[in-house]
Design an enzyme around this catalytic site. Structure first.
Site, short mmCIF file in Angstrom:
data_model
loop_
_atom_site.label_atom_id
_atom_site.label_comp_id
_atom_site.label_asym_id
_atom_site.label_seq_id
_atom_site.Cartn_x
_atom_site.Cartn_y
_atom_site.Cartn_z
N CYS A 104 1.58 2.35 12.22
CA CYS A 104 2.54 2.08 11.15
C CYS A 104 2.80 3.38 10.40
CB CYS A 104 2.03 0.99 10.20
SG CYS A 104 0.60 1.47 9.21
N HIS A 158 0.83 -1.20 0.00
CA HIS A 158 0.00 0.00 0.00
C HIS A 158 0.87 1.25 0.00
CE1 HIS A 158 0.79 -1.22 4.17
NE2 HIS A 158 0.79 0.06 4.48
#
Length: 711
Positions: A227, A66
């Protein structure tokens, strides 16, 4: 709202290549072909850079590469089911279900929430089993739309890979749905909204007798997940930990510090918890809320891969009287991050980099002021060379601003500036040591670091002594901070006791044991440098240029810079030449990237061209980090071309004996150099060579990529 996934974005049972980057490349092309992104090169570079930072494979044969990218025009999911499966770094093997999440830089919260919901759905075995059984892209789209709440969800429950996972998933699915729409949730509370059949199924999986156990007997754990991108791994780790806590019978709540709406913990949740789990790959926001709590900390991916292990490790820390506890932080944002994360090697590296970053203003301010003093002295006494310290002392004693006593005002002002600058440079080694100690032990380490660093400076141990003194002071202060003491004594530790004891230990060790050997090492290095001339200078210039351009502000770059600064403080023409070579070669990488984007703008995306504009100023100011945005997306080409140009610039500078009395400033201190023309020529030659090499390498890469797409 546009649909996130469509049949043309699904690739089923194809051979997509041997590596994860082959798969990402195909999916990026698919997104561009579907007109959901307008620049393949930018999208692929952003996705590749993100994938290079952390593996996106997770247990269960799943991968979720991603990125955010300015090339993306519509938030998009592209899905691949490759045959054969491709390794994305998961411990249990390659992935056969791959979702590429492509989000625009300015993606709205609603879209980001949907992307995160999909990531959480992939933690359910029934959903992934259905994806593996699907025969057509349309079925995949229907399943994903159902998981996102935007389509017919019946197929999500239609097929289950194994019966023994069905009951767990029926209980977990409502929890995931609740977690995606509410704040911090507990494993117990989330099940209350389950349908009757699901509740019954979930009850069958609970250990016998659990219903009769008092609620207070359950262990309570809180967690934070985060993250770098904040789209997928943050929420997947949260759910993996939550499901593991359900299986283990723990009371669990989680805070997600992501991009698509965050679940938050109340202070009461934290206070009641027995232990804390940090599954994070970035600093924890407001970490001080957890001060004193037992904890375990690992990268966010471990929260997905090994959630049960992290939960049990956290409780083990709680049961250990000497286990890890979250250190109290100061009120600043910088201090709120842990200074003691990871292995000792990682901590020390981060601390040294912290020390260097805090030291540079002392170097720049003191050094440039000192260089200005040199220049004024030279204007007044061009035939007398540098004044010695005795002469400067005499001038300061016999003249003043209101009574120059026969001294020319430019000479007097030059001596004053030289003296002020020297006071600043005298603090370089103590400041380096102080902030290395700060990086290891926070504020209790600053004073001992300054004291031990001053000992190193007085003993002429140089920057090497400063590094050793800082590490020594930081380790001692950190060790004292871990002691379990009565409250009345603990309150005195950071202000009085820790600085006192640490200063005594670190200062004495430096003075009695380490100072003299380190000073000898620095003297040997200095003698070797002073002996260099002719061809040796050229070789030294090549080496310094390579070091400055090899990691763009990283440890190799900083080692060369500290080497030069340490020599500059000792004086001598050779040391000023080394300083000039370091400055010149350090300017090359960002200037080269700026020049490359100017010469061939069509090879670069719009964000890269904007970064190129900023790199002009950063490079001119001797900030090598200005090339990092390019290196992070294309490290091999950028670093290799930068090293070639940096080596040439350093060699030219040393061969021409260009000298700089100032340790920082880039183009802005060029007039202080002894040879302005060759200073500029060295910068220009290195910049031009790096830019041309990079353009050639990038053109070759663009050509081969275009040929591959055409094939």
């Amino acid at each position: 709202m546009s649909e996130l996934i469509a049949p043309e974005l699904v690739l089923l049972d194809e051979n997509l290549g041997d590596s994860r980057f082959d798969v990402i490349e195909r999916l990026a092309h698919t997104i561009v072909k579907a007109e959901r992104a307008n620049d393949f090169d930018q999208l692929y570079a952003d996705a590749k850079a993100r994938e290079s930072k952390t593996d996106t494979g997770i247990p269960g044969g799943i991968a979720i590469p991603h990125c955010r990218s300015a090339a993306v025009t519509v938030p998009t999911l592209a899905m691949a089911r490759p045959n054969p499966a491709v390794d994305f770094g998961a411990k249990d093997g390659p992935a056969d279900l791959i979702f590429f999440i492509a989000a625009p830089d300015g993606a709205d919260q609603a879209h980001l929430k949907l992307l995160s919901t999909l990531a959480r759905s992939l933690m359910k075995k029934s959903f992934t089993a259905s994806l593996r059984e699907a025969k057509t892209p349309e079925e995949i789209v229907e399943l994903v739309s159902g998981a996102l709440g935007g389509g017919n969800a019946k197929k999500d429950a239609k097929s289950t890979a194994t019966k023994d996972s069905a009951t767990k998933d029926s209980a977990a699915a409502p929890a995931a749905g609740a977690a995606s729409s509410q704040g911090g949730t507990s494993a117990e509370g989330s099940d209350k909204k389950a349908e009757p059949a699901e509740t019954e199924a979930a009850a069958q999986t609970e250990p016998a007798g659990e219903d009769t156990a008092p609620a207070a007997a359950k262990k309570k754990i809180v967690a934070v997940t985060a993250c770098p991108t904040g789209i997928a791994h943050t929420y997947m780790a949260a759910d993996a930990l939550k499901y593991a806590a359900e299986d283990l019978g723990y009371d669990f709540k989680v805070e997600t510090q992501g991009s698509s709406g965050n679940e938050t913990l109340t202070q009461a949740d934290i206070d009641e918890a027995d232990a804390v789990v940090f599954a994070v790959s970035v600093n924890v926001r407001d970490r001080n809320r957890f001060a004193g709590k037992p904890y375990v900390e690992s990268p966010v991916k471990r929260g997905i891969d090994e959630p049960e292990a992290m939960l049990n490790e956290a409780l083990a820390e709680a049961e250990n009287p000497n286990g890890k506890r979250v250190a109290a932080a100061t009120s600043t944002a910088e201090d709120s991050s842990s200074a003691v994360e990871g292995s000792w090697g990682t901590r020390i590296y981060k601390a040294v980099m912290t020390g260097v970053s805090y030291m540079i203003p002392f170097v720049a301010a003191g050094g440039i002021i000192m260089a200005l003093g040199f220049m004024l002295e030279a204007v007044t006494t061009p035939n007398l060379g540098d004044l010695n310290e005795a002469a400067r002392k005499s001038i300061l004693e016999n003249a003043s601003l209101f009574n120059l006593n026969g001294t020319h005002w430019t000479l007097y002002l030059g001596v004053v500036l030289h003296t002020i600058g020297s006071y600043g440079t005298d603090l370089v080694v103590p400041a380096l040591a102080a902030y290395i100690a700060y990086g290891l032990a926070q504020r209790p380490g600053i004073a001992p670091g300054f004291i031990a660093g001053t000992v190193a400076f007085k003993m002429q141990a140089g920057f090497l002594g400063g590094i050793v003194a800082g590490i020594l002071a930081g380790v001692v202060a950190y060790g004292l901070g871990t002691l379990k003491l009565p409250r009345w004594l603990g309150s005195m530790m950071p202000v009085v006791i820790t600085p006192l004891i640490t200063s005594l230990i670190a200062g004495a060790v430096m003075y009695l044991l380490l100072g003299a050997p380190l000073a000898w090492i620095m003297s040997v290095l200095q003698g070797w440098l002073m002996s260099m001339s002719g061809t040796s200078s050229l070789v030294l210039g090549l080496i310094l240029g390579v070091m400055m351009a090899s990691d763009l502000g990283g440890p190799i770059n900083k080692a060369a810079y500290l080497f030069a600064v340490g020599g500059l403080e000792r004086g001598g023409a050779v040391n000023q030449e080394i300083m000039a070579a370091v400055i010149i070669s350090g300017m090359v990488p960002p200037l080269a990237m700026a020049l490359a984007t100017t010469l061939r703008p069509k090879l670069f995306t719009e964000p890269e061209r904007e970064n190129g504009k900023a790199a002009w100023l950063l490079g001119a100011s001797f900030i090598s980090e200005g090339a990092i945005p390019f290196a992070s997306a294309d490290p091999l080409r950028v670093i290799s071309s930068s090293v070639v140009g940096g080596a040439l610039a350093g060699a030219i500078s040393m061969s021409a004996h260009v000298a700089s009395p100032a340790p920082h400033g880039g183009i802005w201190i060029v007039l202080l150099s002894n040879n302005v023309l060759m200073f500029l020529a060295a910068v220009a030659a290195g910049t031009l060579l790096s830019a041309l090499v990079y353009l050639v390498l990038k053109s070759i890469g663009a050509t081969s990529k275009a040929e591959k797409v055409a094939a």
